[in-house]
Scaffold this motif. Structure first.
Motif, short mmCIF file in Angstrom:
data_model
loop_
_atom_site.label_atom_id
_atom_site.label_comp_id
_atom_site.label_asym_id
_atom_site.label_seq_id
_atom_site.Cartn_x
_atom_site.Cartn_y
_atom_site.Cartn_z
N SER A 22 1.98 11.77 17.84
CA SER A 22 0.98 10.69 17.79
C SER A 22 0.22 10.70 19.10
O SER A 22 0.82 10.62 20.18
N GLN A 23 -1.09 10.78 19.01
CA GLN A 23 -1.92 11.01 20.20
C GLN A 23 -2.35 9.71 20.86
O GLN A 23 -2.63 8.71 20.19
N ASN A 24 -2.46 9.77 22.20
CA ASN A 24 -2.94 8.64 23.00
C ASN A 24 -4.25 8.93 23.71
O ASN A 24 -4.83 8.03 24.32
N GLY A 25 -4.71 10.17 23.67
CA GLY A 25 -5.97 10.54 24.29
C GLY A 25 -6.59 11.70 23.54
O GLY A 25 -5.90 12.42 22.81
N SER A 83 -12.42 6.35 22.68
CA SER A 83 -12.63 7.76 23.01
C SER A 83 -12.33 8.70 21.85
O SER A 83 -12.63 9.89 21.92
N ALA A 84 -11.74 8.20 20.78
CA ALA A 84 -11.41 9.06 19.63
C ALA A 84 -12.68 9.43 18.86
O ALA A 84 -13.56 8.59 18.68
N LEU A 144 -6.17 18.89 12.74
CA LEU A 144 -6.51 17.69 13.49
C LEU A 144 -5.24 17.02 14.00
O LEU A 144 -4.13 17.29 13.53
N ASP A 145 -5.42 16.11 14.93
CA ASP A 145 -4.34 15.25 15.42
C ASP A 145 -4.62 13.83 14.99
O ASP A 145 -5.78 13.45 14.70
N CYS A 173 -6.05 4.41 12.20
CA CYS A 173 -5.56 5.73 12.60
C CYS A 173 -6.68 6.50 13.28
O CYS A 173 -7.71 6.79 12.66
N ASN A 174 -6.51 6.79 14.57
CA ASN A 174 -7.46 7.64 15.27
C ASN A 174 -7.25 9.08 14.83
O ASN A 174 -6.12 9.52 14.60
#
Length: 199
Positions: A22-25, A83-84, A144-145, A173-174
């Motif tokens: 799970s992405q944060n940036g 930023s996503a 993709l993430d 969901c980003n």
């Protein structure tokens, strides 16, 4: 006898599950509209009760739409969402049963749900949530993430993006291409005997 299907190889399982995070940036890399269409064309085949398909998705990509979303976000989700490349609102349609004559044509399934508001709600929310899971797996399958989130004001999101369609918000969901430098260390998971039983 039917032949068994082959298992996916370890690379595919890794991309979908074991090494996916799970992405944060996010990297500054656009997700095209064509990719979002391809995402839908995969996830829509995930199973739902009576093929009811109540999941609905709003893909927020423009700066104007992100600014509209901003006031609804919790502080911890603000920067990573702004930023996503994409923030998807995973929603569900309370009137999903109106599509059943097309989606489940071999019998009249509408009365299964129109006769009970609680059954319709439970069916829509459960199966809409499943479709949100399919979206994340489809995104990972396309390279993709994702970064799923709670931490938002449901009423504000519905008022800003969903009310005209009659849809209800479930989670956000980003989506994009993650920045590995922004990842936390992987958190532990439960053992089989803590979470499962074979009877």
């Amino acid at each position: 006898m039917f032949d068994s299907k082959p298992s996916l190889d370890k690379t595919a399982i890794s991309q979908l599950f074991t090494q996916a995070r799970s992405q944060n940036g996010w990297r500054r890399q656009r997700v095209s509209d064509e990719t979002l269409h391809a995402l839908w064309d995969i996830l829509k085949f995930g199973p739902t009760s009576a093929n009811c398909s109540p999941g609905r998705f709003v893909f927020i990509t423009s700066d104007a739409a992100k600014q509209k979303l901003r006031p609804a976000l919790s502080g911890g989700n603000l920067d990573k969402t702004m930023s996503a490349p994409v923030c998807a609102i995973i929603a569900w349609d309370p009137a999903f049963y109106d599509k059943l004559p097309v989606l489940f044509p071999h019998t009249d399934a509408r009365p299964w749900f129109t006769g009970s508001e609680s059954v319709a709600h439970e069916t829509a929310f459960r199966n809409g949530t499943l479709m949100g899971g399919y979206l994340m797996l489809a995104a990972r399958a396309l390279g993709l993430d994702v970064g799923p989130m709670s931490g938002f004001d449901v009423g504000m999101v519905e008022e800003a993006f969903l009310v005209e369609r009659g849809w209800k918000a479930n989670f956000l969901c980003n989506i994009g291409y993650g920045d590995p430098e922004k990842l936390f260390d992987r958190l532990p998971r439960l053992r089989f005997d803590e979470a499962c039983a074979i009877l």
